[in-house]
Motif scaffolding. Structure first.
Motif, PDB file in Angstrom:
ATOM      1  N   LYS A 701     -78.131 -18.342  73.179  1.00  0.00           N
ATOM      2  CA  LYS A 701     -78.197 -17.045  73.846  1.00  0.00           C
ATOM      3  C   LYS A 701     -79.197 -17.097  74.990  1.00  0.00           C
ATOM      4  N   ALA A 702     -78.901 -16.290  76.015  1.00  0.00           N
ATOM      5  CA  ALA A 702     -79.840 -16.169  77.119  1.00  0.00           C
ATOM      6  C   ALA A 702     -81.091 -15.434  76.660  1.00  0.00           C
ATOM      7  N   ILE A 703     -82.218 -15.797  77.242  1.00  0.00           N
ATOM      8  CA  ILE A 703     -83.478 -15.109  76.976  1.00  0.00           C
ATOM      9  C   ILE A 703     -83.792 -14.225  78.174  1.00  0.00           C
ATOM     10  N   LYS A 704     -83.971 -12.942  77.896  1.00  0.00           N
ATOM     11  CA  LYS A 704     -84.262 -11.981  78.951  1.00  0.00           C
ATOM     12  C   LYS A 704     -85.260 -10.984  78.401  1.00  0.00           C
ATOM     13  N   GLY A 705     -86.527 -11.203  78.724  1.00  0.00           N
ATOM     14  CA  GLY A 705     -87.529 -10.291  78.194  1.00  0.00           C
ATOM     15  C   GLY A 705     -88.930 -10.846  78.312  1.00  0.00           C
ATOM     16  N   TRP A 706     -89.856 -10.158  77.662  1.00  0.00           N
ATOM     17  CA  TRP A 706     -91.268 -10.520  77.721  1.00  0.00           C
ATOM     18  C   TRP A 706     -91.580 -11.584  76.681  1.00  0.00           C
ATOM     19  N   VAL A 707     -92.228 -12.633  77.132  1.00  0.00           N
ATOM     20  CA  VAL A 707     -92.535 -13.778  76.278  1.00  0.00           C
ATOM     21  C   VAL A 707     -94.051 -13.919  76.172  1.00  0.00           C
ATOM     22  N   PRO A 708     -94.595 -13.989  74.948  1.00  0.00           N
ATOM     23  CA  PRO A 708     -96.052 -14.054  74.785  1.00  0.00           C
ATOM     24  C   PRO A 708     -96.604 -15.442  75.084  1.00  0.00           C
ATOM     25  N   LEU A 709     -97.820 -15.462  75.607  1.00  0.00           N
ATOM     26  CA  LEU A 709     -98.566 -16.701  75.813  1.00  0.00           C
ATOM     27  C   LEU A 709     -99.862 -16.608  75.026  1.00  0.00           C
ATOM     28  N   HIS A 710    -100.330 -17.733  74.522  1.00  0.00           N
ATOM     29  CA  HIS A 710    -101.574 -17.707  73.752  1.00  0.00           C
ATOM     30  C   HIS A 710    -102.659 -18.529  74.427  1.00  0.00           C
ATOM     31  N   THR A 711    -102.642 -18.455  75.750  1.00  0.00           N
ATOM     32  CA  THR A 711    -103.766 -18.908  76.555  1.00  0.00           C
ATOM     33  C   THR A 711    -104.108 -17.764  77.496  1.00  0.00           C
ATOM     34  N   ALA A 712    -105.318 -17.761  78.000  1.00  0.00           N
ATOM     35  CA  ALA A 712    -105.735 -16.691  78.903  1.00  0.00           C
ATOM     36  C   ALA A 712    -104.938 -16.771  80.200  1.00  0.00           C
ATOM     37  N   ALA A 713    -104.384 -15.650  80.643  1.00  0.00           N
ATOM     38  CA  ALA A 713    -103.602 -15.639  81.884  1.00  0.00           C
ATOM     39  C   ALA A 713    -103.518 -14.217  82.422  1.00  0.00           C
ATOM     40  N   LYS A 714    -104.026 -14.014  83.620  1.00  0.00           N
ATOM     41  CA  LYS A 714    -103.857 -12.730  84.298  1.00  0.00           C
ATOM     42  C   LYS A 714    -102.746 -12.774  85.334  1.00  0.00           C
ATOM     43  N   SER A 715    -102.309 -14.002  85.647  1.00  0.00           N
ATOM     44  CA  SER A 715    -101.197 -14.160  86.592  1.00  0.00           C
ATOM     45  C   SER A 715    -100.506 -15.476  86.285  1.00  0.00           C
ATOM     46  N   ALA A 716     -99.285 -15.605  86.772  1.00  0.00           N
ATOM     47  CA  ALA A 716     -98.518 -16.833  86.530  1.00  0.00           C
ATOM     48  C   ALA A 716     -97.487 -17.017  87.626  1.00  0.00           C
ATOM     49  N   ALA A 717     -97.499 -18.185  88.223  1.00  0.00           N
ATOM     50  CA  ALA A 717     -96.425 -18.559  89.149  1.00  0.00           C
ATOM     51  C   ALA A 717     -95.287 -19.139  88.324  1.00  0.00           C
ATOM     52  N   LEU A 718     -94.075 -18.753  88.678  1.00  0.00           N
ATOM     53  CA  LEU A 718     -92.889 -19.164  87.932  1.00  0.00           C
ATOM     54  C   LEU A 718     -92.046 -20.074  88.813  1.00  0.00           C
ATOM     55  N   VAL A 760    -103.835 -13.718  90.872  1.00  0.00           N
ATOM     56  CA  VAL A 760    -103.343 -14.418  92.054  1.00  0.00           C
ATOM     57  C   VAL A 760    -102.204 -13.604  92.634  1.00  0.00           C
ATOM     58  N   THR A 761    -102.240 -13.371  93.933  1.00  0.00           N
ATOM     59  CA  THR A 761    -101.189 -12.597  94.580  1.00  0.00           C
ATOM     60  C   THR A 761    -100.276 -13.519  95.366  1.00  0.00           C
ATOM     61  N   GLY A 762     -99.066 -13.065  95.573  1.00  0.00           N
ATOM     62  CA  GLY A 762     -98.084 -13.823  96.321  1.00  0.00           C
ATOM     63  C   GLY A 762     -96.731 -13.180  96.162  1.00  0.00           C
ATOM     64  N   PRO A 763     -95.731 -13.725  96.822  1.00  0.00           N
ATOM     65  CA  PRO A 763     -94.384 -13.174  96.705  1.00  0.00           C
ATOM     66  C   PRO A 763     -93.933 -13.157  95.248  1.00  0.00           C
ATOM     67  N   ALA A 764     -93.326 -12.071  94.841  1.00  0.00           N
ATOM     68  CA  ALA A 764     -92.890 -11.945  93.451  1.00  0.00           C
ATOM     69  C   ALA A 764     -91.665 -12.804  93.189  1.00  0.00           C
ATOM     70  N   TYR A 765     -91.608 -13.305  91.977  1.00  0.00           N
ATOM     71  CA  TYR A 765     -90.400 -13.989  91.526  1.00  0.00           C
ATOM     72  C   TYR A 765     -89.297 -12.943  91.428  1.00  0.00           C
ATOM     73  N   THR A 766     -88.144 -13.224  91.986  1.00  0.00           N
ATOM     74  CA  THR A 766     -87.072 -12.243  92.062  1.00  0.00           C
ATOM     75  C   THR A 766     -86.163 -12.350  90.852  1.00  0.00           C
ATOM     76  N   TYR A 767     -86.206 -11.327  90.016  1.00  0.00           N
ATOM     77  CA  TYR A 767     -85.345 -11.276  88.836  1.00  0.00           C
ATOM     78  C   TYR A 767     -84.024 -10.612  89.204  1.00  0.00           C
ATOM     79  N   LEU A 768     -83.029 -10.890  88.434  1.00  0.00           N
ATOM     80  CA  LEU A 768     -81.682 -10.415  88.729  1.00  0.00           C
ATOM     81  C   LEU A 768     -81.197  -9.499  87.605  1.00  0.00           C
ATOM     82  N   THR A 769     -80.657  -8.346  87.993  1.00  0.00           N
ATOM     83  CA  THR A 769     -80.135  -7.402  87.012  1.00  0.00           C
ATOM     84  C   THR A 769     -78.681  -7.099  87.331  1.00  0.00           C
ATOM     85  N   PRO A 770     -77.759  -7.291  86.382  1.00  0.00           N
ATOM     86  CA  PRO A 770     -76.343  -6.973  86.624  1.00  0.00           C
ATOM     87  C   PRO A 770     -76.189  -5.495  86.951  1.00  0.00           C
ATOM     88  N   ALA A 771     -75.359  -5.215  87.952  1.00  0.00           N
ATOM     89  CA  ALA A 771     -75.175  -3.841  88.393  1.00  0.00           C
ATOM     90  C   ALA A 771     -73.827  -3.258  87.998  1.00  0.00           C
TER      91      ALA A 771
END
Length: 950
Positions: A701-718, A760-771
């Motif tokens: 199955k596809a994964i679409k949602g919030w995924v927990p991390l167990h290291t300190a992170a205030k931002s993440a590049a994808l 860290v700021t920068g262009p957002a990762y673009t997520y896709l939502t079926p319309a």
């Protein structure tokens, strides 16, 4: 509604952003690219074809080759070149020059085939085994028979029977060794006596070796009592180099002898003299594999002296125990000491000696230690680039653990060796094999492999007997570069940073050594071979399944661990929160001393189920056991607030004891990565500001949602390593105060997170939502065949998508190659940001162009790409270029009895029984044509772009 896989193949999205510069991929280098094993069959290579092939490999995105010379091709005998001959060296130096020009790396296997051996290995340096005979003599009597042992003859060859009487001794003096394809040869001959020891029923021991004459007659009359005599003899194991090419056939070396190793390597010094071999990055050993023949290589001439030096007592005093004929406890202890001695000899006299020799040529060593009768963690640790293979993650982690613990930057892997039977492996299969290695801590994959095939060779060219053919004759080569780019993108992260695992998992090798078997040695190959059924098996699997990052550690490596506050730091600089002992019964005294020292200075040591209760081995047993018991007595366990967990305070630290490992680790402050509960798998590395995560969705199955991390992170590049889409991921803090990142991963898809403990700021990762719902593309389709064979089917048009084996008649059934599907479609209705193009089923890889512009290369298992609205016109042309596998064309050759299986030695065996012909070789004669081409249905789904709802 058809399933939607939001983040797949959004390579074009980065260009839509008008914000600041997006996160950048690390540079792709020669080392981050995947490499391949390069089979030189018969070493029948020439300079023109070497240059031509190296250029093709470089253009496909490979980073380098490992040259391994093997058996030859029938009909090419006049082109054979003897391994290490001046002509061979000329070809090697040409290869090194051209590879350097093309930016390719070169490693070299240090045997023609495997294991180390060849015609220059004299019998004195060949692998050995021990044989023994026992005799019974009563007081006042003499032994009437001679003390002798006649070696039983063995003559085994690959694929045929061989008459030992027709062979000369030594084996390397025989002619036509390519045709003979010898695997193991023992000649009938008397074996030299190593020792003759007499043991009385009263406990006396006498050394009678000097009383045995040249004729075997024992000049000795037994004193009072009943005496059992043990005569040990040294035999020639007879193992031959497997898959050897011309000039490389011969005996395998005695890996336990430094003299044998030195002599073996000196031959390379002689061959290399006058040639520039500095461009060779590393010398390679393709696994131990000595004891896959009859018997085992379990002896070396200096065994008694080495055993005395290392174990502190004379093995000759305990020969009955070595052969399981004494009391059970003595049997186990002597056997353990013997196995530990073998392990140390293999480490020091072979692995370290070889590594030191390589340094004299400014080169590294790459070593497959698995399968050795030794603690393979120590063998891997003595290797510059530990290399593994296989499909089990715990097995893979043995090599990566040694690299992590000792600070080796690379762990390599023989990858995709037998993914399926011949000609059936898809690029998506290989991608999964690559992902498996990356999840196991590998960061330097080697495909297995690529056979040198001259341009003049008829299709399918020169091949190797393993089942995946990574060569230009394979139709998947058209899209192979995409897989290589993907692997390079992943490895560019996984070669950066530092290991980031929390648990050191102690390897209870003494418990393994003490287990008797049918033979003297044990061969260790991950958990499955050597530790099967021991508690560490279930514990290591549980740690993986529950999301605990861990590395195995050996007794020798434990000695190099130091305290780092409450944590632990290994010799390579990797840090861990705790060390877990998985229900070990035996433990060397120095190991227990070190563990308690670490606890004394602030560390937490975790004992699963029990504390170790004794020391292994026999030497100085009483003294060692007393010291051991005294240390254990310091541990005063008391209950904790956590039920089932006891704690003993030791200095500044503590020792935890309990059955439930999860409870123990929680008490030790270790947090698991709960993202595994979502069906994800991970490999994590640390860097100065955060962590790198390699995440894989192997679920259905596809994964679409919030995924927990167990290291300190205030931002993440994808980063999506397949589509190359990048951007700053959506990150939030959960109710528990831990970071969560929003992910969209299709089945089979992976991503990389670069987390940062600060914003860290920068262009957002673009997520896709079926319309809206998916809209079908109904064609018609123009189908044109571009390249391949045996002939190009005629061009055709079709409204219904189906396999070209159906659409293109007889020519299509046997066609392997590449074809294009072209159709037109109007701009879809709607106000969405674009449309998700889903090709449905594809057999097997595809490249997508819209209006002549490339939109993505898709290798599966899902075939989708986003089409931005800006790329579409009122009327659009869609071109899908599809490549299939070699299978249908091979099946046609077999049905027509075309002899393409033209290889000496191992001539294309089948992996699966149903694909085995009467001659025992692979055949595809009975195969039905495999589906090929664009199978659909092809749909467009309107989709909007943006950040997820928090």
């Amino acid at each position: 509604m058809k399933r939607l896989l939001p983040s797949l193949f959004l390579a074009t999205l980065a260009s839509l952003s008008t914000q600041a510069q997006a996160p950048k991929w690390p540079a792709i280098t020669q080392q981050t690219k995947p490499w391949t094993r390069w089979w030189w069959e018969g070493s029948a290579v020439n300079k023109a074809d070497l240059t031509h092939l190296l250029t093709q490999y470089q253009q496909a995105g490979l980073g380098g080759m490992e040259i391994t010379t093997i058996y030859g091709v029938k009909g090419a005998e006049s082109q054979f070149i003897d391994f290490l001959s001046p002509k061979w060296m000329d070809m090697l130096t040409h290869t090194l020059t051209e590879a350097t020009r093309l930016g390719l790396g070169i490693d070299m296997a240090q045997a023609s085939g495997w294991p180390f051996g060849g015609p220059w290995v004299a019998p004195v340096d060949a692998s050995k085994y021990v044989a023994y005979s026992t005799y019974s003599v009563k007081g006042g009597e003499s032994l009437p028979e001679p003390v002798s042992f006649m070696q039983k003859p063995i003559a085994n060859a690959v694929g045929h029977k061989v008459d030992l009487k027709q062979l000369s001794d030594p084996v390397a003096t025989n002619k036509n060794l390519q045709t003979l394809a010898l695997d193991q040869v023992r000649f009938e001959k008397p074996l030299p006596l190593q020792t003759l020891m007499a043991y009385s029923d009263k406990g006396q021991t006498l050394d009678l070796t000097s009383k045995v004459g040249a004729d075997g007659k024992l000049s000795w009359t037994a004193p009072t009592g009943t005496w059992t005599l043990y005569a040990l003899f040294q035999g020639w194991h007879g193992k031959q180099v497997e898959r050897a090419g011309p000039g490389g056939e011969g005996d395998v070396i005695d890996h336990l002898s430094k003299t044998a190793t030195d002599h073996y390597l000196a031959y390379f010094d002689k061959a290399f003299k006058g040639y520039d071999v500095k461009p060779i990055r590393a010398f390679f050993n393709d696994s131990y594999e000595v004891d896959d023949a009859q018997g085992e290589a379990n002896w070396t001439p200096l065994m008694f002296a080495e055993f005395q030096k290392r174990r502190g007592y004379d093995l000759r005093q305990h020969l009955p125990a070595l052969f399981n004929k004494a009391a059970e406890d003595e049997n186990k202890r002597v056997l353990t000491d013997y196995r530990e001695t073998i392990s140390e000899l293999l480490l020091e006299n072979y692995t370290k000696t070889w590594g030191a020799w390589a340094k004299t040529h400014d080169a590294l060593i790459r070593n497959q230690a698995h399968g050795s009768p030794a603690n393979i963690l120590d063998l891997y640790a003595a290797t510059d680039i530990p290399e593994t293979e296989g499909e089990d993650l715990t097995r893979i982690k043995f090599a990566s653990s040694a690299a992590h613990v000792t600070g080796k930057p690379l762990t390599s892997a023989e990858t995709a060796t037998w993914e399926n039977d011949h000609f059936l492996s898809k690029l998506s299969d290989v991608k999964k094999a690559v992902d498996r290695m990356l999840l196991g801590g590998v960061n330097h994959v080697f495909y297995h492999g690529t056979a040198y095939s001259p341009q003049a060779a008829k299709w399918p060219g020169w091949l190797f007997y393993a089942a995946v053919e990574f060569n230009p004759q394979n139709p998947f080569w058209t899209d192979f570069g995409k897989l290589n780019q993907y692997a390079a993108r992943c490895q560019s992260f996984l070669q950066a940073g530092q290991p980031s695992n929390d648990v050191l998992l102690y390897l209870p090798i003494s418990d393994a050594y003490t287990r008797p078997g049918k033979v003297l040695l044990q061969h260790f190959d991950g958990i499955e071979h050597g530790f099967k059924g021991m508690p560490i098996e279930a514990t290591s699997e549980m740690l993986l399944a529950k999301g605990y990052g861990y590395d195995f550690i050996s007794d020798k490596q434990v000695q190099q661990v130091v305290n780092a506050g409450k944590g632990l730091t290994t010799s390579g600089g990797a840090t861990y929160q705790t060390l877990l002992v998985p229900e070990a019964h035996l433990m060397p005294l120095p190991t227990l001393q070190q563990l308690l020292k670490l606890a004394q200075n602030g560390a937490t040591i975790v004992l699963q189920s029990q504390a170790p209760d004794d020391v292994p081995g026999l030497g100085s047993l009483a003294t060692r056991r007393a010291a051991f018991k005294k240390l254990l007595a310091q541990l005063n366990f008391a209950a904790t607030k956590q039920a089932g967990v006891q704690q003993a305070t030791v200095g500044k630290g503590r020792v935890l004891l309990g059955k439930d490992v999860s409870q123990l680790l929680a008490q030790a402050g270790v947090k698991r990565e709960t993202l595994v509960d979502n069906g994800l798998q991970f490999m994590r590395r640390s860097h100065a500001k955060g962590h790198y995560y390699f995440l894989a969705n192997w679920g259905e199955k596809a994964i679409k949602g919030w995924v927990p991390l167990h290291t300190a992170a205030k931002s993440a590049a994808l980063y999506n390593p397949m589509t190359e889409q990048t951007g700053m991921a959506s990150v939030r803090t959960s109710a528990q105060g831990t970071p969560e990142v929003y992910l969209q991963l299709a089945p089979g898809e992976t991503c990389i997170l670069d987390t940062n403990e600060g914003p860290v700021t920068g262009p957002a990762y673009t997520y896709l939502t079926p319309a809206a719902a998916a809209q079908p593309l109904t064609g018609p389709w123009d189908l044109a065949f571009l390249s391949g064979g045996p002939e190009l089917p005629a061009r055709l048009q079709t409204r219904e998508l189906a396999s070209w084996t159906t659409l293109a008649g007889e020519a299509g059934k046997k066609f392997s190659g590449t074809a294009t599907y072209t159709t037109t479609f109007a701009m879809p209705q709607g106000t969405s940001d674009g449309w998700l193009l889903d090709l449905g089923r594809v057999a097997q890889s595809a490249r997508v162009l819209v209006n002549g512009q490339p939109m993505g290369t898709l290798i599966g298992p899902v075939y989708q790409v986003f089409l931005p609205k800006s790329r579409l016109q009122p009327t659009n042309t869609l071109t899908v270029t599809v490549s299939n596998l070699m299978a249908n064309r091979i099946a046609d050759l077999d049905r027509n009895h075309v002899d393409w299986k033209i290889f000496y030695n191992t001539n294309m065996p089948a992996k699966l029984k149903e694909n085995r012909s009467a001659d025992g070789l692979f055949t595809a004669e009975k195969w039905e044509p495999l589906e090929s081409g664009l199978l659909g249905p092809v749909t467009l789904t309107p989709a909007s772009l943006g950040a997820p709802v928090q």
